[in-house]
Design an enzyme around this catalytic site. Sequence first.
Site, PDB file in Angstrom:
ATOM      1  N   TRP A 181      38.186  29.897  40.330  1.00 10.90           N
ATOM      2  CA  TRP A 181      37.517  31.211  40.260  1.00 10.90           C
ATOM      3  C   TRP A 181      36.043  30.962  40.036  1.00 10.90           C
ATOM      4  O   TRP A 181      35.664  30.182  39.161  1.00 10.90           O
ATOM      5  CB  TRP A 181      38.062  32.077  39.112  1.00 10.90           C
ATOM      6  CG  TRP A 181      37.178  33.261  38.906  1.00 10.90           C
ATOM      7  CD1 TRP A 181      37.047  34.353  39.729  1.00 10.90           C
ATOM      8  CD2 TRP A 181      36.208  33.447  37.854  1.00 10.90           C
ATOM      9  NE1 TRP A 181      36.075  35.199  39.244  1.00 10.90           N
ATOM     10  CE2 TRP A 181      35.559  34.674  38.097  1.00 10.90           C
ATOM     11  CE3 TRP A 181      35.839  32.695  36.736  1.00 10.90           C
ATOM     12  CZ2 TRP A 181      34.545  35.168  37.262  1.00 10.90           C
ATOM     13  CZ3 TRP A 181      34.836  33.184  35.899  1.00 10.90           C
ATOM     14  CH2 TRP A 181      34.213  34.403  36.166  1.00 10.90           C
TER      15      TRP A 181
ATOM     16  N   GLU B  50      41.271  32.686  43.033  1.00 14.41           N
ATOM     17  CA  GLU B  50      41.289  34.000  42.364  1.00 14.41           C
ATOM     18  C   GLU B  50      40.107  34.850  42.831  1.00 14.41           C
ATOM     19  O   GLU B  50      38.962  34.432  42.756  1.00 14.41           O
ATOM     20  CB  GLU B  50      41.213  33.777  40.844  1.00 14.41           C
ATOM     21  CG  GLU B  50      41.151  35.052  40.023  1.00 14.41           C
ATOM     22  CD  GLU B  50      41.078  34.776  38.507  1.00 14.41           C
ATOM     23  OE1 GLU B  50      40.817  33.625  38.105  1.00 14.41           O
ATOM     24  OE2 GLU B  50      41.284  35.728  37.734  1.00 14.41           O
TER      25      GLU B  50
ATOM     26  N   LYS C   7      37.810  38.589  42.828  1.00 14.02           N
ATOM     27  CA  LYS C   7      37.324  39.516  41.795  1.00 14.02           C
ATOM     28  C   LYS C   7      36.420  40.554  42.431  1.00 14.02           C
ATOM     29  O   LYS C   7      35.700  40.253  43.382  1.00 14.02           O
ATOM     30  CB  LYS C   7      36.564  38.719  40.735  1.00 14.02           C
ATOM     31  CG  LYS C   7      36.170  39.538  39.536  1.00 14.02           C
ATOM     32  CD  LYS C   7      35.752  38.663  38.370  1.00 14.02           C
ATOM     33  CE  LYS C   7      35.296  39.524  37.213  1.00 14.02           C
ATOM     34  NZ  LYS C   7      34.989  38.760  36.022  1.00 14.02           N
TER      35      LYS C   7
ATOM     36  N   HIS D 179      47.267  36.242  37.142  1.00 18.53           N
ATOM     37  CA  HIS D 179      46.675  36.273  35.816  1.00 18.53           C
ATOM     38  C   HIS D 179      47.017  37.642  35.261  1.00 18.53           C
ATOM     39  O   HIS D 179      46.519  38.658  35.758  1.00 18.53           O
ATOM     40  CB  HIS D 179      45.145  36.153  35.882  1.00 18.53           C
ATOM     41  CG  HIS D 179      44.665  34.743  35.841  1.00 18.53           C
ATOM     42  ND1 HIS D 179      43.335  34.410  35.868  1.00 18.53           N
ATOM     43  CD2 HIS D 179      45.352  33.572  35.757  1.00 18.53           C
ATOM     44  CE1 HIS D 179      43.216  33.090  35.797  1.00 18.53           C
ATOM     45  NE2 HIS D 179      44.420  32.550  35.732  1.00 18.53           N
TER      46      HIS D 179
END
Length: 414
Positions: free
Chosen positions: A181, A222, A224, A282
Amino acid sequence: MTSYEYAKKKYASLGLDTEAAMERLMSVPVSMHCWQGDDVIGFDSREALSGGIQTTGNYPGRATTPDELMADMKLAFSLIPGSKKVNVHACYAIFEDGETVGRDKIEPRHFRRWVEFAKENGMGLDFNPTFFSHPMVKDNLTLSSPDEKVREYWIEHGKACIRIAEYFANETGIPCVMNIWIPDGCKEVPADRYSPRLRFKDSLDKILAEPYDKEKVYITLESKVFGIGLESYTVGSAEFCLSYSTIKGITPLMDNGHYHPTEVVSDKIPALLTFNDKIALHITRGVRWDSDHVVAYDDETREIAKEIVRCNALDRVFIALDYFDASINRVAAWVIGMRNVQKALLAALLTPHARLRDCQENADFTHMFALTEEYKTLPLGDVWDEYCRRAGAPAGTEWIEKVDAYEVSVQSKR
Ligand code: RNT
Ligand code: ZN
């Protein structure tokens, strides 16, 4: 009849086997993030937390050394039923004899104590390169930086982390999930959204050129939607990360704090399972924003667990927790969130999915809804307490006293 025996009968009358549910759950690993224990600070630099994530609160007793952090985690593990993994960030490297090395040069030996800790506790390890809280983050950019030196540094970090992840898997005999990430993004509306993404792609390609055993290391990516101070643009958006994972055959990771407020990860799970052998999560709780509150036993956590179970995907979903609350006892924060995820999985395993599915297939939405609401008050708590006892973890509120005692005798003296 004990309350568990009563609950067992009640579930059996719906065709649900509480014994089988508990046994299944016992072998589902949930990865516990070391970073809840010290407010995401780590051991390798003096930098403040950056990257658009934030801890709030100043509860006393934060772990400040590897010994303290491991002792706190060990206590938490003893209070959480079921199978666990230890999730470590690269910034938790443990340098010995006054040595320090840059993140581009970290080696397996800097994580030897984490391996020992995991082995002592009979657990596997997961890993994360740390692309934040570091002077080489330039203008909020790492792998997407236009500065080749910066980009090179972080590419080397990513590769070093793959080697460490493989070392974890080799040492523990359990596959290691290595999650990438990056915080890269812009506070203001950018003039160019494309170039940073092209550079991020190129950097990822270079990191993944590092050879590794795909049976032992699962690399996840990941996405976002925004960060604090990075409100207008993130390089690693959902579409970018999903497309990249699919094309390169790595595993997509969804953090349920990383989407627009009315989007839910539960709905995305079956969508991604349609196209991916494995997916990663997550689990967190955002309150009004990606606030990383401790996971509660709430609707979305239960819905996430339900999707995993009814898609028959307990072996296909890497479940990890990701939150950081500095306003309550940090051991309690771990225990509450981990127990809630376990509890949600148990509830999911004790839901008559086949019957509800039949209702849906027959377009009988009246019964589907009516039964869903009725099942919500089945005596899950009695099965949960039994599960805790069998797993050697405290049932009910007993664990709270243990944390209280630890706070008085250990944490308050730090
Ligand atoms: C940040 C991401 C990321 C971090 C950890 C510390 O928004 O969720 O997973 O929380 O790497
Ligand atoms: Zn996350």
